[in-house]
Design a protein around this motif. Structure first.
Motif, mmCIF file in Angstrom:
data_model
loop_
_atom_site.group_PDB
_atom_site.id
_atom_site.type_symbol
_atom_site.label_atom_id
_atom_site.label_comp_id
_atom_site.label_asym_id
_atom_site.label_seq_id
_atom_site.Cartn_x
_atom_site.Cartn_y
_atom_site.Cartn_z
ATOM 1 N N MET A 1 50.209 -70.714 -24.366
ATOM 2 C CA MET A 1 49.500 -71.864 -23.895
ATOM 3 C C MET A 1 48.216 -71.971 -24.697
ATOM 4 O O MET A 1 47.518 -70.981 -24.948
ATOM 5 C CB MET A 1 49.261 -71.644 -22.421
ATOM 6 C CG MET A 1 48.347 -72.574 -21.857
ATOM 7 S SD MET A 1 48.635 -72.528 -20.120
ATOM 8 C CE MET A 1 47.939 -73.910 -19.687
ATOM 9 N N VAL A 2 47.880 -73.186 -25.050
ATOM 10 C CA VAL A 2 46.703 -73.462 -25.867
ATOM 11 C C VAL A 2 45.532 -73.693 -24.909
ATOM 12 O O VAL A 2 45.631 -74.457 -23.974
ATOM 13 C CB VAL A 2 46.929 -74.717 -26.742
ATOM 14 C CG1 VAL A 2 45.700 -75.075 -27.519
ATOM 15 C CG2 VAL A 2 48.109 -74.503 -27.614
ATOM 16 N N PRO A 3 44.448 -72.960 -25.154
ATOM 17 C CA PRO A 3 43.323 -73.166 -24.248
ATOM 18 C C PRO A 3 42.728 -74.566 -24.402
ATOM 19 O O PRO A 3 42.678 -75.105 -25.501
ATOM 20 C CB PRO A 3 42.319 -72.098 -24.674
ATOM 21 C CG PRO A 3 42.737 -71.643 -26.017
ATOM 22 C CD PRO A 3 44.181 -72.009 -26.189
ATOM 23 N N VAL A 4 42.314 -75.181 -23.323
ATOM 24 C CA VAL A 4 41.691 -76.511 -23.320
ATOM 25 C C VAL A 4 40.189 -76.299 -23.449
ATOM 26 O O VAL A 4 39.562 -75.634 -22.644
ATOM 27 C CB VAL A 4 42.018 -77.280 -22.028
ATOM 28 C CG1 VAL A 4 41.331 -78.629 -22.032
ATOM 29 C CG2 VAL A 4 43.493 -77.412 -21.868
ATOM 30 N N LEU A 5 39.695 -76.876 -24.486
ATOM 31 C CA LEU A 5 38.264 -76.755 -24.722
ATOM 32 C C LEU A 5 37.552 -77.911 -24.023
ATOM 33 O O LEU A 5 38.057 -79.034 -23.961
ATOM 34 C CB LEU A 5 37.967 -76.779 -26.222
ATOM 35 C CG LEU A 5 38.603 -75.657 -27.023
ATOM 36 C CD1 LEU A 5 38.387 -75.902 -28.501
ATOM 37 C CD2 LEU A 5 38.005 -74.320 -26.630
ATOM 38 N N PRO A 6 36.365 -77.646 -23.533
ATOM 39 C CA PRO A 6 35.652 -78.749 -22.883
ATOM 40 C C PRO A 6 35.298 -79.828 -23.918
ATOM 41 O O PRO A 6 34.990 -79.519 -25.057
ATOM 42 C CB PRO A 6 34.400 -78.100 -22.321
ATOM 43 C CG PRO A 6 34.292 -76.757 -22.946
ATOM 44 C CD PRO A 6 35.642 -76.417 -23.537
ATOM 45 N N ALA A 7 35.399 -81.106 -23.487
ATOM 46 C CA ALA A 7 35.072 -82.225 -24.381
ATOM 47 C C ALA A 7 33.567 -82.268 -24.582
ATOM 48 O O ALA A 7 32.785 -82.043 -23.668
ATOM 49 C CB ALA A 7 35.546 -83.540 -23.775
ATOM 50 N N THR A 8 33.205 -82.519 -25.794
ATOM 51 C CA THR A 8 31.797 -82.593 -26.120
ATOM 52 C C THR A 8 31.417 -84.064 -26.224
ATOM 53 O O THR A 8 32.051 -84.816 -26.956
ATOM 54 C CB THR A 8 31.507 -81.898 -27.449
ATOM 55 O OG1 THR A 8 32.078 -80.597 -27.421
ATOM 56 C CG2 THR A 8 30.028 -81.801 -27.712
ATOM 57 N N ALA A 9 30.375 -84.446 -25.499
ATOM 58 C CA ALA A 9 29.914 -85.832 -25.568
ATOM 59 C C ALA A 9 29.091 -86.022 -26.826
ATOM 60 O O ALA A 9 28.313 -85.160 -27.209
ATOM 61 C CB ALA A 9 29.080 -86.170 -24.348
ATOM 62 N N VAL A 10 29.322 -87.141 -27.456
ATOM 63 C CA VAL A 10 28.560 -87.476 -28.647
ATOM 64 C C VAL A 10 27.690 -88.683 -28.294
ATOM 65 O O VAL A 10 28.171 -89.662 -27.741
ATOM 66 C CB VAL A 10 29.476 -87.811 -29.836
ATOM 67 C CG1 VAL A 10 28.661 -88.239 -31.036
ATOM 68 C CG2 VAL A 10 30.362 -86.642 -30.151
ATOM 69 N N THR A 11 26.414 -88.615 -28.602
ATOM 70 C CA THR A 11 25.499 -89.710 -28.328
ATOM 71 C C THR A 11 24.931 -90.208 -29.637
ATOM 72 O O THR A 11 24.465 -89.427 -30.453
ATOM 73 C CB THR A 11 24.354 -89.244 -27.417
ATOM 74 O OG1 THR A 11 24.906 -88.730 -26.215
ATOM 75 C CG2 THR A 11 23.416 -90.382 -27.095
ATOM 76 N N LYS A 12 25.024 -91.451 -29.819
ATOM 77 C CA LYS A 12 24.423 -92.095 -30.986
ATOM 78 C C LYS A 12 23.433 -93.128 -30.463
ATOM 79 O O LYS A 12 23.691 -93.777 -29.460
ATOM 80 C CB LYS A 12 25.476 -92.787 -31.834
ATOM 81 C CG LYS A 12 26.546 -91.898 -32.369
ATOM 82 C CD LYS A 12 26.285 -91.620 -33.794
ATOM 83 C CE LYS A 12 27.436 -90.753 -34.317
ATOM 84 N NZ LYS A 12 27.163 -90.234 -35.586
ATOM 85 N N THR A 13 22.328 -93.298 -31.111
ATOM 86 C CA THR A 13 21.353 -94.311 -30.718
ATOM 87 C C THR A 13 21.070 -95.221 -31.895
ATOM 88 O O THR A 13 21.151 -94.819 -33.053
ATOM 89 C CB THR A 13 20.029 -93.675 -30.245
ATOM 90 O OG1 THR A 13 19.481 -92.931 -31.313
ATOM 91 C CG2 THR A 13 20.242 -92.813 -29.028
ATOM 92 N N ALA A 14 20.796 -96.423 -31.566
ATOM 93 C CA ALA A 14 20.430 -97.430 -32.558
ATOM 94 C C ALA A 14 19.563 -98.455 -31.840
ATOM 95 O O ALA A 14 19.473 -98.459 -30.613
ATOM 96 C CB ALA A 14 21.663 -98.082 -33.165
ATOM 97 N N SER A 15 18.953 -99.309 -32.565
ATOM 98 C CA SER A 15 18.138 -100.350 -31.932
ATOM 99 C C SER A 15 18.647 -101.713 -32.363
ATOM 100 O O SER A 15 19.274 -101.867 -33.404
ATOM 101 C CB SER A 15 16.661 -100.179 -32.290
ATOM 102 O OG SER A 15 16.499 -100.256 -33.681
#
Length: 158
Positions: A1-15
């Motif tokens: 069984m393949v371990p499930v890695l926690p999802a990493t949130a990606v945040t990008k900012t712009a104006s």
């Protein structure tokens, strides 16, 4: 069984920019069915012209209504009407297109003719202003009975 890695949130900012441009603007008169009007400056019913007849324009009755946005320089000029000459205006009517001389003034002392070159000027503040037009028929020979009228073009520039 393949371990499930926690999802990493990606945040990008712009104006994003927002802007608005206000331009100088004025409105004048009352508009009804697409026609702008200032009402009628009425000298009333007179029997004889052996004495001057004077009248001051009021709201919706011959006063010039104008509203310009804050800081906008404006000028209001009045044309010559029937005569085409602001120094020699006249009403036309009666039994045979007779004339009654009159004029329009910027002040209650009747000393400055309201013309289309100098006119009356001011600076807008966003509020509606009523500029009274002062009319005077000087003493003169009384022409034939009837109704007499003139139409004067109002020019607002800013």
């Amino acid at each position: 069984m393949v371990p499930v890695l926690p999802a990493t949130a990606v945040t990008k900012t712009a104006s994003v920019g927002f802007s608005a441009t206000l331009v100088a603007a004025c409105t004048a008169g009352t508009t009804t069915n697409g026609t702008v009007s200032f009402g009628t400056l009425n000298f009333g019913t007179v029997s004889f012209l052996s004495r001057p007849v004077s009248v001051a324009g009021q709201q919706n009755a011959g006063a010039i209504q104008i509203r310009c946005n804050n800081g906008t320089a404006w000028r209001v000029g009045l044309g010559g009407g029937n005569s085409g000459n602001t120094a020699a205006r006249y009403l036309v009517g009666g039994p045979s297109a007779q004339r009654i001389t009159y004029n329009l003034y910027t002040n209650a002392a009747y000393t400055t003719v309201w013309d289309n070159a100098t006119g009356v000027a001011g600076i807008g503040n966003g509020q509606t202003v009523y500029l009274p037009v002062y009319g005077r028929i000087p003493a003169q020979a009384t022409p034939g009975v009837g109704s007499y009228s003139d139409t004067v073009q109002v020019t607002v520039t800013w």
